[in-house]
Write a protein that holds these residues in place. Structure first.
Motif, PDB file in Angstrom:
ATOM      1  N   MET A   1     -32.060 -21.009  -0.446  1.00 12.92           N
ATOM      2  CA  MET A   1     -31.705 -19.531  -0.101  1.00 12.92           C
ATOM      3  C   MET A   1     -31.343 -19.388   1.346  1.00 12.92           C
ATOM      4  O   MET A   1     -32.003 -18.555   2.121  1.00 12.92           O
ATOM      5  N   PRO A   2     -30.293 -20.290   1.863  1.00 13.83           N
ATOM      6  CA  PRO A   2     -29.982 -20.159   3.267  1.00 13.83           C
ATOM      7  C   PRO A   2     -29.740 -18.776   3.921  1.00 13.83           C
ATOM      8  O   PRO A   2     -29.085 -18.119   3.241  1.00 13.83           O
ATOM      9  N   ALA A   3     -29.946 -18.341   4.878  1.00 11.21           N
ATOM     10  CA  ALA A   3     -29.562 -17.314   5.686  1.00 11.21           C
ATOM     11  C   ALA A   3     -28.626 -17.577   6.748  1.00 11.21           C
ATOM     12  O   ALA A   3     -28.348 -18.639   7.295  1.00 11.21           O
ATOM     13  N   HIS A   4     -27.715 -16.686   6.786  1.00 12.46           N
ATOM     14  CA  HIS A   4     -26.732 -16.533   7.839  1.00 12.46           C
ATOM     15  C   HIS A   4     -27.120 -15.614   9.000  1.00 12.46           C
ATOM     16  O   HIS A   4     -27.327 -14.277   8.933  1.00 12.46           O
ATOM     17  N   LEU A   5     -27.339 -16.167  10.178  1.00  9.12           N
ATOM     18  CA  LEU A   5     -27.966 -15.603  11.250  1.00  9.12           C
ATOM     19  C   LEU A   5     -26.918 -15.267  12.414  1.00  9.12           C
ATOM     20  O   LEU A   5     -26.066 -16.328  12.783  1.00  9.12           O
ATOM     21  N   ALA A   6     -26.735 -14.116  12.722  1.00  9.99           N
ATOM     22  CA  ALA A   6     -25.621 -13.805  13.864  1.00  9.99           C
ATOM     23  C   ALA A   6     -26.191 -13.278  14.954  1.00  9.99           C
ATOM     24  O   ALA A   6     -27.087 -12.306  14.781  1.00  9.99           O
ATOM     25  N   TRP A   7     -25.903 -13.382  16.202  1.00 10.47           N
ATOM     26  CA  TRP A   7     -26.447 -12.565  17.172  1.00 10.47           C
ATOM     27  C   TRP A   7     -25.476 -12.367  18.430  1.00 10.47           C
ATOM     28  O   TRP A   7     -24.608 -13.083  18.440  1.00 10.47           O
ATOM     29  N   ALA A   8     -25.707 -11.483  19.396  1.00  9.85           N
ATOM     30  CA  ALA A   8     -24.646 -11.157  20.384  1.00  9.85           C
ATOM     31  C   ALA A   8     -25.432 -10.348  21.482  1.00  9.85           C
ATOM     32  O   ALA A   8     -26.658  -9.992  21.308  1.00  9.85           O
ATOM     33  N   THR A   9     -24.821 -10.100  22.699  1.00  7.84           N
ATOM     34  CA  THR A   9     -25.376  -9.440  23.970  1.00  7.84           C
ATOM     35  C   THR A   9     -24.688  -8.176  24.075  1.00  7.84           C
ATOM     36  O   THR A   9     -23.557  -8.151  23.854  1.00  7.84           O
TER      37      THR A   9
ATOM     38  N   ALA B   1     -33.260  -6.276  19.851  1.00 12.02           N
ATOM     39  CA  ALA B   1     -33.394  -5.563  18.385  1.00 12.02           C
ATOM     40  C   ALA B   1     -32.759  -6.757  17.579  1.00 12.02           C
ATOM     41  O   ALA B   1     -32.072  -7.649  17.814  1.00 12.02           O
ATOM     42  N   ALA B   2     -33.677  -6.558  16.283  1.00  9.39           N
ATOM     43  CA  ALA B   2     -33.370  -7.558  15.307  1.00  9.39           C
ATOM     44  C   ALA B   2     -33.483  -6.873  13.889  1.00  9.39           C
ATOM     45  O   ALA B   2     -34.485  -5.885  13.742  1.00  9.39           O
ATOM     46  N   MET B   3     -32.908  -7.528  12.971  1.00  9.55           N
ATOM     47  CA  MET B   3     -32.660  -6.934  11.486  1.00  9.55           C
ATOM     48  C   MET B   3     -32.607  -8.264  10.579  1.00  9.55           C
ATOM     49  O   MET B   3     -31.859  -9.054  10.558  1.00  9.55           O
TER      50      MET B   3
ATOM     51  N   PHE C   1     -29.346 -10.281  13.529  1.00  8.93           N
ATOM     52  CA  PHE C   1     -29.434 -10.030  12.284  1.00  8.93           C
ATOM     53  C   PHE C   1     -29.205 -11.113  11.225  1.00  8.93           C
ATOM     54  O   PHE C   1     -28.606 -12.167  11.659  1.00  8.93           O
ATOM     55  N   THR C   2     -29.848 -11.149  10.054  1.00 11.53           N
ATOM     56  CA  THR C   2     -29.710 -12.223   9.074  1.00 11.53           C
ATOM     57  C   THR C   2     -29.307 -11.403   7.939  1.00 11.53           C
ATOM     58  O   THR C   2     -29.531 -10.350   7.605  1.00 11.53           O
ATOM     59  N   VAL C   3     -28.230 -12.263   7.271  1.00 10.18           N
ATOM     60  CA  VAL C   3     -27.862 -11.806   5.847  1.00 10.18           C
ATOM     61  C   VAL C   3     -28.183 -13.191   5.086  1.00 10.18           C
ATOM     62  O   VAL C   3     -28.295 -14.218   5.505  1.00 10.18           O
ATOM     63  N   TRP C   4     -27.983 -13.267   3.689  1.00  7.92           N
ATOM     64  CA  TRP C   4     -27.840 -14.252   2.894  1.00  7.92           C
ATOM     65  C   TRP C   4     -26.264 -14.863   3.104  1.00  7.92           C
ATOM     66  O   TRP C   4     -25.458 -14.369   3.634  1.00  7.92           O
TER      67      TRP C   4
END
Length: 270
Positions: free
Chosen positions: A260-268, A109-111, A140-143
């Protein structure tokens, strides 16, 4: 009962489909390849694109061979996604419940920039956890932080300097909360995820002129645009002049190019 903030966000996105698509598509799409990589998307992957907007991430997932589904709370965004990508299933629904989908339905899943717009972001993470299969991944990504994201820092400084201090939006979660890695790690863990990781994804917002940049903020964003639209005319004019002047510092070969870099976070999900 729907909160004032959730109603505000819903109304904003119902009325910003064209402007968002025109102004932000080329920017927010830049993070999508990194999202698909960290999720390990491949042929046959069951992918849920949460807060899908016009469907860019779901479409990219499908191009990578995934069985993609998209969902968004804005009926108009869903209609745009269906028009752009008629071969993909797009559903109107609430990201904080994902009530359209049973438990253990998706591999990933992704946002993409959806977390900023939720009244209760951790409810969205818990909903994603529920619909993921065991060992499924969520990203997910945020700014990134304000100092690094010129496209928002310029506007925020102008509003602080020239805006009417009485202008208020419905209270919502801090806009840059998930720009900090520790906040992402804590939220994922509280919602049942493990193996949390984060990274920065470089992006550049290219616009034809400083004036186009101001119009994109005014018409194609929720919180920033909402704050601008509520300004008295004299304040808005001063803010606009300041934003246009500041954006000229990013003029390069006839284009405005804003970091405009994005901050990407992910997990399991265990």
């Amino acid at each position: 009962m729907t909160s004032a903030f959730k109603a505000f966000e819903h109304d904003a996105w119902q009325n910003a489909v064209d402007e968002y698509d025109a102004a932000f598509a080329r920017l927010t799409e830049q993070a999508i390849p990194s999202i698909l990589i960290v999720l390990g998307v491949k042929s046959g992957t069951a992918l849920l694109d949460i807060a899908c907007g016009p469907g860019y991430l779901a479409a990219a997932g499908q191009q990578s061979g995934a069985r993609a589904v998209g969902t968004d709370f804005s009926a108009r965004m869903v209609a745009r996604a269906r028009k752009l990508y008629p071969s993909i299933q797009f559903d109107e629904g609430d990201a904080e419940t994902l009530e359209n989908y049973p438990d253990n339905s998706f591999d990933v899943a992704a946002m993409n920039f959806g977390m900023l717009h939720f009244d209760q972001p951790e409810k969205a993470l818990r909903a994603a956890h529920r619909v993921l299969k065991p060992a499924g991944r969520m990203a997910f990504t945020v700014w990134s932080t304000p100092a690094r994201v010129a496209g928002f820092s310029i506007a925020l400084k102008a509003i602080e300097a020239f805006g009417d201090p009485s202008v208020r939006l419905p209270a919502g979660p801090p806009f840059f909360h998930f720009s900090e890695p520790d906040n992402c790690i804590d939220a994922f863990r509280r919602c049942g995820f493990t193996d949390v990781a984060t990274k920065t994804v470089d992006q550049t917002w290219e616009l034809n002129s400083p004036e186009d940049y101001f119009e994109a903020l005014l018409k194609g964003t929720a919180r920033t645009g909402g704050t601008l639209k509520r300004q008295p005319p004299a304040n808005l004019a001063a803010i606009r002049d300041n934003i246009v002047r500041a954006a000229n510092d990013y003029l390069d070969a006839g284009k405005i190019r804003l970091p405009m870099p994005a901050h990407l976070a992910w997990a399991t999900k265990p």
